[in-house]
Scaffold this motif. Sequence first.
Motif, PDB file in Angstrom:
ATOM      1  N   THR A  58       0.862  -1.174   0.000  1.00  0.00           N
ATOM      2  CA  THR A  58       0.000   0.000   0.000  1.00  0.00           C
ATOM      3  C   THR A  58       0.900   1.225   0.000  1.00  0.00           C
ATOM      4  OG1 THR A  58       0.082  -0.056   2.416  1.00  0.00           O
ATOM      5  CG2 THR A  58      -1.849  -1.087   1.381  1.00  0.00           C
ATOM      6  N   PRO A  59       0.366   2.374  -0.308  1.00  0.00           N
ATOM      7  CA  PRO A  59       1.197   3.586  -0.216  1.00  0.00           C
ATOM      8  C   PRO A  59       1.804   3.768   1.171  1.00  0.00           C
ATOM      9  CG  PRO A  59      -0.766   4.045  -1.511  1.00  0.00           C
ATOM     10  CD  PRO A  59      -0.939   2.659  -0.958  1.00  0.00           C
ATOM     11  N   VAL A  60       1.020   3.494   2.215  1.00  0.00           N
ATOM     12  CA  VAL A  60       1.590   3.694   3.553  1.00  0.00           C
ATOM     13  C   VAL A  60       2.641   2.638   3.865  1.00  0.00           C
ATOM     14  CG1 VAL A  60      -0.194   2.417   4.828  1.00  0.00           C
ATOM     15  CG2 VAL A  60       1.070   4.216   5.971  1.00  0.00           C
ATOM     16  N   GLY A  61       2.459   1.424   3.373  1.00  0.00           N
ATOM     17  CA  GLY A  61       3.453   0.380   3.586  1.00  0.00           C
ATOM     18  C   GLY A  61       4.775   0.733   2.923  1.00  0.00           C
ATOM     19  N   VAL A  62       4.679   1.242   1.711  1.00  0.00           N
ATOM     20  CA  VAL A  62       5.874   1.685   0.992  1.00  0.00           C
ATOM     21  C   VAL A  62       6.564   2.820   1.755  1.00  0.00           C
ATOM     22  CG1 VAL A  62       6.554   2.983  -1.078  1.00  0.00           C
ATOM     23  CG2 VAL A  62       5.159   0.899  -1.302  1.00  0.00           C
ATOM     24  N   ALA A  63       5.749   3.731   2.300  1.00  0.00           N
ATOM     25  CA  ALA A  63       6.316   4.874   3.027  1.00  0.00           C
ATOM     26  C   ALA A  63       7.010   4.429   4.318  1.00  0.00           C
ATOM     27  CB  ALA A  63       5.227   5.900   3.335  1.00  0.00           C
ATOM     28  N   VAL A  64       6.433   3.445   5.003  1.00  0.00           N
ATOM     29  CA  VAL A  64       7.056   2.924   6.219  1.00  0.00           C
ATOM     30  C   VAL A  64       8.412   2.302   5.888  1.00  0.00           C
ATOM     31  CG1 VAL A  64       6.894   1.054   7.933  1.00  0.00           C
ATOM     32  CG2 VAL A  64       4.950   2.612   7.581  1.00  0.00           C
ATOM     33  N   ARG A  65       8.435   1.487   4.850  1.00  0.00           N
ATOM     34  CA  ARG A  65       9.708   0.836   4.488  1.00  0.00           C
ATOM     35  C   ARG A  65      10.751   1.868   4.052  1.00  0.00           C
ATOM     36  NH1 ARG A  65       8.061  -2.558   0.003  1.00  0.00           N
ATOM     37  NH2 ARG A  65      10.302  -2.884  -0.179  1.00  0.00           N
ATOM     38  N   ARG A  66      10.290   2.932   3.397  1.00  0.00           N
ATOM     39  CA  ARG A  66      11.225   3.939   2.924  1.00  0.00           C
ATOM     40  C   ARG A  66      11.717   4.877   4.032  1.00  0.00           C
ATOM     41  NH1 ARG A  66      14.129   7.352   2.811  1.00  0.00           N
ATOM     42  NH2 ARG A  66      14.649   8.920   1.241  1.00  0.00           N
ATOM     43  N   HIS A  67      10.775   5.352   4.838  1.00  0.00           N
ATOM     44  CA  HIS A  67      11.121   6.443   5.755  1.00  0.00           C
ATOM     45  C   HIS A  67      11.264   6.007   7.203  1.00  0.00           C
ATOM     46  CE1 HIS A  67      10.967   9.659   2.807  1.00  0.00           C
ATOM     47  NE2 HIS A  67       9.897   9.102   2.305  1.00  0.00           N
ATOM     48  N   CYS A  68      10.738   4.848   7.552  1.00  0.00           N
ATOM     49  CA  CYS A  68      10.858   4.412   8.948  1.00  0.00           C
ATOM     50  C   CYS A  68      12.002   3.410   9.115  1.00  0.00           C
ATOM     51  CB  CYS A  68       9.540   3.810   9.427  1.00  0.00           C
ATOM     52  SG  CYS A  68       8.196   5.025   9.402  1.00  0.00           S
ATOM     53  N   ALA A  69      12.239   2.603   8.103  1.00  0.00           N
ATOM     54  CA  ALA A  69      13.310   1.607   8.213  1.00  0.00           C
ATOM     55  C   ALA A  69      14.645   2.225   8.637  1.00  0.00           C
ATOM     56  CB  ALA A  69      13.446   0.837   6.896  1.00  0.00           C
ATOM     57  N   PRO A  70      15.061   3.352   8.020  1.00  0.00           N
ATOM     58  CA  PRO A  70      16.356   3.914   8.431  1.00  0.00           C
ATOM     59  C   PRO A  70      16.424   4.283   9.921  1.00  0.00           C
ATOM     60  CG  PRO A  70      15.661   4.856   6.332  1.00  0.00           C
ATOM     61  CD  PRO A  70      14.496   4.061   6.860  1.00  0.00           C
ATOM     62  N   LEU A  71      15.289   4.632  10.506  1.00  0.00           N
ATOM     63  CA  LEU A  71      15.314   4.960  11.942  1.00  0.00           C
ATOM     64  C   LEU A  71      15.459   3.712  12.804  1.00  0.00           C
ATOM     65  CD1 LEU A  71      14.052   7.748  10.827  1.00  0.00           C
ATOM     66  CD2 LEU A  71      13.318   7.965  13.197  1.00  0.00           C
ATOM     67  N   LEU A  72      15.254   2.544  12.194  1.00  0.00           N
ATOM     68  CA  LEU A  72      15.517   1.287  12.900  1.00  0.00           C
ATOM     69  C   LEU A  72      16.846   0.692  12.457  1.00  0.00           C
ATOM     70  CD1 LEU A  72      11.957  -0.374  12.897  1.00  0.00           C
ATOM     71  CD2 LEU A  72      12.887   1.396  14.415  1.00  0.00           C
ATOM     72  N   ASP A  73      17.696   1.525  11.860  1.00  0.00           N
ATOM     73  CA  ASP A  73      19.027   1.116  11.409  1.00  0.00           C
ATOM     74  C   ASP A  73      18.988   0.147  10.233  1.00  0.00           C
ATOM     75  OD1 ASP A  73      19.824   2.498  13.812  1.00  0.00           O
ATOM     76  OD2 ASP A  73      19.403   0.642  14.904  1.00  0.00           O
ATOM     77  N   LEU A  74      17.894   0.164   9.495  1.00  0.00           N
ATOM     78  CA  LEU A  74      17.774  -0.699   8.315  1.00  0.00           C
ATOM     79  C   LEU A  74      17.954   0.154   7.062  1.00  0.00           C
ATOM     80  CD1 LEU A  74      14.571  -2.673   9.362  1.00  0.00           C
ATOM     81  CD2 LEU A  74      16.913  -3.563   9.308  1.00  0.00           C
ATOM     82  N   PRO A  75      18.295  -0.499   5.944  1.00  0.00           N
ATOM     83  CA  PRO A  75      18.377   0.273   4.697  1.00  0.00           C
ATOM     84  C   PRO A  75      16.992   0.763   4.264  1.00  0.00           C
ATOM     85  CG  PRO A  75      18.709  -2.068   4.267  1.00  0.00           C
ATOM     86  CD  PRO A  75      18.635  -1.924   5.758  1.00  0.00           C
ATOM     87  N   ARG A  76      16.977   1.818   3.491  1.00  0.00           N
ATOM     88  CA  ARG A  76      15.721   2.284   2.895  1.00  0.00           C
ATOM     89  C   ARG A  76      15.085   1.148   2.098  1.00  0.00           C
ATOM     90  NH1 ARG A  76      19.291   6.269   1.468  1.00  0.00           N
ATOM     91  NH2 ARG A  76      19.316   5.530  -0.699  1.00  0.00           N
ATOM     92  N   HIS A  77      13.758   1.098   2.115  1.00  0.00           N
ATOM     93  CA  HIS A  77      13.004   0.076   1.367  1.00  0.00           C
ATOM     94  C   HIS A  77      13.262  -1.335   1.882  1.00  0.00           C
ATOM     95  CE1 HIS A  77      12.476   3.467  -1.314  1.00  0.00           C
ATOM     96  NE2 HIS A  77      13.754   3.489  -1.611  1.00  0.00           N
ATOM     97  N   ALA A  78      13.596  -1.455   3.143  1.00  0.00           N
ATOM     98  CA  ALA A  78      13.828  -2.788   3.717  1.00  0.00           C
ATOM     99  C   ALA A  78      12.587  -3.660   3.533  1.00  0.00           C
ATOM    100  CB  ALA A  78      14.142  -2.645   5.200  1.00  0.00           C
ATOM    101  N   PRO A  79      12.786  -4.952   3.343  1.00  0.00           N
ATOM    102  CA  PRO A  79      11.623  -5.823   3.164  1.00  0.00           C
ATOM    103  C   PRO A  79      10.802  -5.914   4.460  1.00  0.00           C
ATOM    104  CG  PRO A  79      13.685  -7.039   2.817  1.00  0.00           C
ATOM    105  CD  PRO A  79      14.062  -5.650   3.227  1.00  0.00           C
ATOM    106  N   PRO A  80       9.503  -6.193   4.330  1.00  0.00           N
ATOM    107  CA  PRO A  80       8.619  -6.259   5.505  1.00  0.00           C
ATOM    108  C   PRO A  80       9.133  -7.191   6.604  1.00  0.00           C
ATOM    109  CG  PRO A  80       7.319  -6.292   3.506  1.00  0.00           C
ATOM    110  CD  PRO A  80       8.750  -6.324   3.076  1.00  0.00           C
TER     111      PRO A  80
END
Lengths: 394, 394, 394
Positions: free
Chosen positions: C52-74
């Motif tokens: 979903t758009p929000v799922g894509v946004a979470v992977r893009r913009h929230c993953a880095p704050l958890l020390d993961l790369p942008r677009h990390a898999p779910p």
Amino acid sequence: MAAPGPVHEALAALPLVDHHCHGAVTADLTPAGFASFLTEGEAWPGVSPFDTPVGVAVRRHCAPLLDLPRHAPPDAYTARRTELGRREVERRFLTAAGAEAFFVDTGCTTHPLTSPAELAAACGATAREVVRLEQVAEAVAARGVEPDAYAAAFAAAAEEAVRRPGVVAVKSVAAYRTGFALDPARPAAREVTRAARHWLAGGGRLTDPVLVRHLLWTAVDLGLPLQLHTGFGDADLRLHHADPALLTDWLRLTSGTVPVLLLHCWPYHRQAAYLAAVFEQVYLDVGLALHHTGPARCRAVLEEALEITPFRKLLYSSDAYGLAEFHHLGALCFRQGLADLLQARVDADELSLPDALRIAAWTGRDNARRLYGLYGPPPAEPARDPSGRPTRKV
Amino acid sequence: MAAPGPVHEALAALPLVDHHCHGAVTADLTPAGFASFLTEGEAWPGVSPFDTPVGVAVRRHCAPLLDLPRHAPPDAYTARRTELGRREVERRFLTAAGAEAFFVDTGCTTHPLTSPAELAAACGATAREVVRLEQVAEAVAARGVEPDAYAAAFAAAAEEAVRRPGVVAVKSVAAYRTGFALDPARPAAREVTRAARHWLAGGGRLTDPVLVRHLLWTAVDLGLPLQLHTGFGDADLRLHHADPALLTDWLRLTSGTVPVLLLHCWPYHRQAAYLAAVFEQVYLDVGLALHHTGPARCRAVLEEALEITPFRKLLYSSDAYGLAEFHHLGALCFRQGLADLLQARVDADELSLPDALRIAAWTGRDNARRLYGLYGPPPAEPARDPSGRPTRKV
Amino acid sequence: MAAPGPVHEALAALPLVDHHCHGAVTADLTPAGFASFLTEGEAWPGVSPFDTPVGVAVRRHCAPLLDLPRHAPPDAYTARRTELGRREVERRFLTAAGAEAFFVDTGCTTHPLTSPAELAAACGATAREVVRLEQVAEAVAARGVEPDAYAAAFAAAAEEAVRRPGVVAVKSVAAYRTGFALDPARPAAREVTRAARHWLAGGGRLTDPVLVRHLLWTAVDLGLPLQLHTGFGDADLRLHHADPALLTDWLRLTSGTVPVLLLHCWPYHRQAAYLAAVFEQVYLDVGLALHHTGPARCRAVLEEALEITPFRKLLYSSDAYGLAEFHHLGALCFRQGLADLLQARVDADELSLPDALRIAAWTGRDNARRLYGLYGPPPAEPARDPSGRPTRKV
């Protein structure tokens, strides 16, 4: 418009499933006849149907496929079309559409149109059929039936119609007949009989609100995906009654039954997106709007439609009617609009390229494949024994 | 915003027909008085009407015409305006609007406004008049009439009003009075009498649904183009009742009669576009929205309005009211927004330059010229002999 | 997307007031549990809420704050979330939101959520409470009350609830219960008693139209800012009944009383903008839409919302619910979308930079500060003497 990139390439190469379209007219068209198909209204004196977004798009994107320069004038366009002949024109545009399958609504009988098989044969694609339930109901009425036998007769005729090989879905044009501001509940048998008595006495199109509700519930019983016209259409519509949000209560009641495909949707595509986001069974497309708004606006319409739509919920359709140009234009607009949208997000690092490619394949083909069970039984299936027909048949 | 190109040049040079506007206030405005005209609402304590999109646009695009720098502060703006005096300010902005004609709704009497002739004189343009039918009906009531004579008296008064030289159209603000969710049928004579009895007893504004319907049908009888307020307006409105889609049944019934011009439309401009695409007699503009949203959004609003609107169906209006700034801003926004839209399509090779130039001239001027018969009879016609008046006059 | 400029810098540094949000779930979430919070619908078999758009946004913009790369898999995302633990995740996202204050609707009790104080403690922000009036009314009913005492009991309970320290506003979810197509008038006492009799006999949620109207008028009596859910929400809604334009008559009647804050609004944000432009007491935000549409569309939604909205009338809210990701994403989307919008206007010289910076500060923080009186009394106030409670309490 975004700079072309790998998403454009992927979408250009993707065989689409056009999950809702119509045939092309089988008559040879005069220039005026051709022009009249460019509009959802009628052709009006002094106003050329070419002077519209879709007319501009035809001259820009269809003329080259008829060996004419881009932006060819209308006269040259229709002359060349006549010169090439209907079949060659159809072959070129249907081939250019690059669809692996066309699902054809065969229920609109205003003009003689190519059959699904003819459509498929012209370009080597697969064709499937969508049964329009209002036509089935009206045929039942035309054959003659007692009011208290109408419900069973309609159900049997619908079941027979959808059991024909190659049928993948049913469709309702309830949006045109009553609109969606209907009591959502399944009507009681005696209500249906009473309404049928009135309708069968008077004849004509099925527009009784009880019978339209009954038709929608009959669709649920059939178990096939149900396509619903919503939003934009011809002058026969009350646009605001075709807002799919009006279906909310009915969608709540039919939750867990058949998939419901909201067709067209424009200008209520955001409302459709909301329904697709919160109801498991709801899907949408923005067919019709694609070629009518033309490539200049397809990305914008798709951007709005995809604001909250889950990516497994958007499908592609052209809703092409009458002109093979529209089968091509719909595909072109979808490919270009969606590629611009996705590539821009990839370029801005808002979306990964692999995700963009998955979304492109899903919406252009795979969501339809999945939803329609890779198209259901093929139309080449041998004719069934009449004794195998449903016993409820009148 | 698109790089300026030949479409921008063409639109900059095109004399516009502003087919719906109002006069400018004839009073000298205090700073607070000026600010109150910036908003469709009222001026509120602690919130400057300059802190709005239109306020920003005035400071950016109007200040330079008063010899001030772009983005001049509100105080400097109103001080300079006072210094120059009302007439000079009017002259500058009306001239800058570059209109060949203004069609002026003279029916709004909240503030004393410049007459069409004064408006024209200030800038050398032509002026024509639009007769607001609610005002005519209310004047009939104010003069006194028996309920069973109301229909004839109103028809005669309306006919007299539109026979005055220089009148090119009638207008209704039914959107404000009842909204469009009306029975579309022409009311029977006895219904009109009954409703008139009630209204004439109580007095006040014409808000009776039967009489508003009757007014719309009287407009049809007059034979002139009918302008209808739709969408955006002031606080007196129920916005959702001003959705032009609600007019569908009435448009179907009046098909083949007078042209219907849907004014403003925002945020229902897509609904208006649908009606213009399927009903021969329907036209639209996006006046009012142009200066209220400002240049930053005019292209976007026009893009939506033109998604499916035939290019012969869009007209230009400013709907300027009270401030000559708005006659200028409306024209500026229209020119810039439309030029950006068309030039971008030319640049992307979606539209040929000759087509873009035709569309610019049509929508900015020629559609109005054609529709209003190159403005109908001029207002300079000598006064008619009173004996030539309609005999139905009360 | 506009090139970053000084407006981006200013908005990045601006402490926001998130004037409407909820807490984060206090339970440790399984991967499926996490995914279910991504959607306003439910999680459906075979369709990942990450698609979903929000799922894509979470992977893009929230993953880095958890020390993961942008677009990390779910899978990687939910695994890392579990690894860090709920509190650390919350701390990171709430801190990243950069809010000086969160106003928390405490009335949604489907899941145990962090309290305002816990939310504030996690990131050093201030927290205030928004009292949901339907919950207060239902608590009154649950405690037991005679029908003719219901009105007084509800008023007293509401007054008591809003007198608690830290309460800055009340909220109604009338949009969910009846929608806004209500009689706007204050119901008479005997109507309320009759409706209460019926409701109290049957129990359950407050959905009676008379009692919902009564609740809205009780809100007016309380004198605090009133937040109203409008537009987009979950499957429990009839979207078209949540169009804020339906509130027009009620807004007219309540003019001059409490500020009314239209929450969310999408896809009716233009209708909300109209109301904010013409009614002094009306304000709006586009919360919820911000993170659900994601950064790719926030500018577009804000552009539409701001077409005519006075700049003192737009507020920021995240409407984050359940996931601290959304407190962060809402803020990120607002900052980026608004900065893109304003900077583009500055770059085009449609807006001066000082004006752009003022508008950024107003909408992100100062409008809320002003409207809520710099947050009203602080929650740290010592507990009041019970004898100070309103005497109307039952």
